[in-house]
Design a protein around this motif. Structure first.
Motif, mmCIF file in Angstrom:
data_model
loop_
_atom_site.group_PDB
_atom_site.id
_atom_site.type_symbol
_atom_site.label_atom_id
_atom_site.label_comp_id
_atom_site.label_asym_id
_atom_site.label_seq_id
_atom_site.Cartn_x
_atom_site.Cartn_y
_atom_site.Cartn_z
ATOM 1 N N HIS A 1 0.513 4.232 2.221
ATOM 2 C CA HIS A 1 0.183 5.650 2.886
ATOM 3 C C HIS A 1 -1.363 7.021 2.286
ATOM 4 O O HIS A 1 -0.639 7.502 1.947
ATOM 5 C CB HIS A 1 0.921 6.568 4.091
ATOM 6 C CG HIS A 1 1.186 5.148 4.556
ATOM 7 N ND1 HIS A 1 2.847 5.194 5.670
ATOM 8 C CD2 HIS A 1 1.476 3.683 5.161
ATOM 9 C CE1 HIS A 1 3.124 4.802 5.907
ATOM 10 N NE2 HIS A 1 2.128 3.466 5.705
ATOM 11 N N HIS B 1 -4.480 3.689 4.652
ATOM 12 C CA HIS B 1 -3.993 3.029 3.763
ATOM 13 C C HIS B 1 -4.893 3.148 2.508
ATOM 14 O O HIS B 1 -6.130 2.777 2.882
ATOM 15 C CB HIS B 1 -4.179 1.341 4.583
ATOM 16 C CG HIS B 1 -3.378 0.943 5.805
ATOM 17 N ND1 HIS B 1 -3.188 1.537 6.600
ATOM 18 C CD2 HIS B 1 -2.119 0.696 5.819
ATOM 19 C CE1 HIS B 1 -2.082 1.159 7.966
ATOM 20 N NE2 HIS B 1 -0.936 0.610 7.206
ATOM 21 N N GLU C 1 7.610 5.395 7.825
ATOM 22 C CA GLU C 1 7.412 4.136 8.969
ATOM 23 C C GLU C 1 8.675 3.068 8.819
ATOM 24 O O GLU C 1 9.559 3.457 8.009
ATOM 25 C CB GLU C 1 6.806 2.747 7.681
ATOM 26 C CG GLU C 1 6.017 2.164 8.732
ATOM 27 C CD GLU C 1 4.718 1.071 8.005
ATOM 28 O OE1 GLU C 1 4.354 1.675 6.924
ATOM 29 O OE2 GLU C 1 4.601 -0.200 9.067
ATOM 30 N N HIS D 1 0.931 -1.274 0.383
ATOM 31 C CA HIS D 1 -0.096 0.519 0.062
ATOM 32 C C HIS D 1 1.130 1.303 0.095
ATOM 33 O O HIS D 1 1.808 1.427 -0.313
ATOM 34 C CB HIS D 1 -0.834 -0.144 1.083
ATOM 35 C CG HIS D 1 0.142 0.362 2.595
ATOM 36 N ND1 HIS D 1 -0.064 -1.013 3.169
ATOM 37 C CD2 HIS D 1 0.716 0.967 3.099
ATOM 38 C CE1 HIS D 1 1.258 -1.194 4.484
ATOM 39 N NE2 HIS D 1 0.908 0.497 4.487
ATOM 40 N N TYR E 1 10.517 -0.790 9.621
ATOM 41 C CA TYR E 1 9.856 -2.116 9.586
ATOM 42 C C TYR E 1 11.505 -3.351 10.601
ATOM 43 O O TYR E 1 12.120 -3.027 9.860
ATOM 44 C CB TYR E 1 9.636 -2.896 7.952
ATOM 45 C CG TYR E 1 8.459 -2.932 7.875
ATOM 46 C CD1 TYR E 1 7.066 -1.485 8.141
ATOM 47 C CD2 TYR E 1 7.863 -3.596 6.411
ATOM 48 C CE1 TYR E 1 5.800 -2.181 7.213
ATOM 49 C CE2 TYR E 1 7.350 -3.562 5.846
ATOM 50 C CZ TYR E 1 6.153 -1.922 6.307
ATOM 51 O OH TYR E 1 4.770 -2.867 5.672
ATOM 52 N N HIS F 1 5.077 0.729 -0.091
ATOM 53 C CA HIS F 1 5.192 -0.956 0.384
ATOM 54 C C HIS F 1 5.019 -1.988 0.322
ATOM 55 O O HIS F 1 3.853 -2.539 0.441
ATOM 56 C CB HIS F 1 6.373 -0.408 2.023
ATOM 57 C CG HIS F 1 5.865 0.240 2.151
ATOM 58 N ND1 HIS F 1 4.706 1.316 2.218
ATOM 59 C CD2 HIS F 1 4.301 0.102 3.563
ATOM 60 C CE1 HIS F 1 4.171 2.313 3.272
ATOM 61 N NE2 HIS F 1 4.185 1.021 4.682
HETATM 62 ZN ZN ZN Z 1 2.584 1.146 5.928
#
Ligand code: ZN
Ligand code: F6R
Length: 189
Positions: free
Chosen positions: A91, A160, A98, A89, A100, A138
């Motif tokens: 944002h 999203h 973000e 998706h 991870y 991403h």
């Molecule tokens: Zn995300």
């Protein structure tokens, strides 16, 4: 002013479970349209509908100032030679980044600029903290034989946008060729 109370959640690094948390599940049927080999998808779905990934969210208000966080567990598997992945998706608030943080397994993180002109793929491995800058779409891919587990932190009001990716997919795909993990241009891009 009403204060939001501090709270802990507990993340199990082995299973990816996050407690207390709210789980969502995605099956092959939910992401079937993204895979390159349509015949193989059909053949798999005729027999079973495997669980591809789960996301477990800490319950945080979707409001400015809050940080949402969750774990994702992508199960090992392929359709043909294409590894299991998340939908992916953008944002809705493009200006939100973000992180991870990978806890277990081996993966690839595909990121693209909104027009798809720019695309980058990072390796995900235990201890990797991947920075997804503002504006990059991403998708993560499990390229190993065990679950890929990672912990995400993002702005709770980011929103999203799945619709854009539904239409276009990603510019790159991650495949297995002769036992190797390869990143190739998406022929349908
Ligand atoms: Zn995300
Ligand atoms: C949140 C985020 C991750 C993903 C999760 C599942 O902004 O990027 O928590 O939501 O890894 O992927 P999607 O949302 O693409 O199904």
């Amino acid at each position: 002013m009403k204060l939001f109370r501090p709270f802990n959640v507990v993340v199990d690094f082995e299973t990816g479970n996050l407690t207390p948390g709210k789980k969502i599940t995605r099956y092959l049927s939910d992401i079937q349209h993204f895979f390159l080999d349509k015949e193989k998808v059909k053949a798999v779905l005729a027999k079973e509908n495997p669980l591809v990934y789960e996301v477990i969210y800490a319950e945080v208000p979707e409001e400015p100032g809050h940080l949402a966080h969750c774990t994702t567990i992508i199960y090992p598997g392929k359709v043909g030679n294409e590894f299991f992945f998340t939908k992916g998706h953008l944002h809705e608030k493009l200006e939100t980044a973000e992180i991870y943080f990978t806890l277990k397994g081996q993966g690839r993180l595909i990121m693209a600029s909104p027009d798809g002109e720019e695309c980058e793929v990072l390796e995900m491995f235990p201890g990797s903290a991947s920075y997804i800058p503002p504006s990059w779409s991403h998708r993560s891919v499990n390229v190993g034989g065990e679950p890929l587990i990672f912990y995400c932190i993002f702005f709770a009001d980011a929103g999203h946008d799945y619709a854009t990716i539904d239409k276009t997919g990603f510019p790159k795909v991650v495949l297995e060729r002769n036992g190797e993990v390869v990143v190739e241009n998406n022929p349908n891009w």
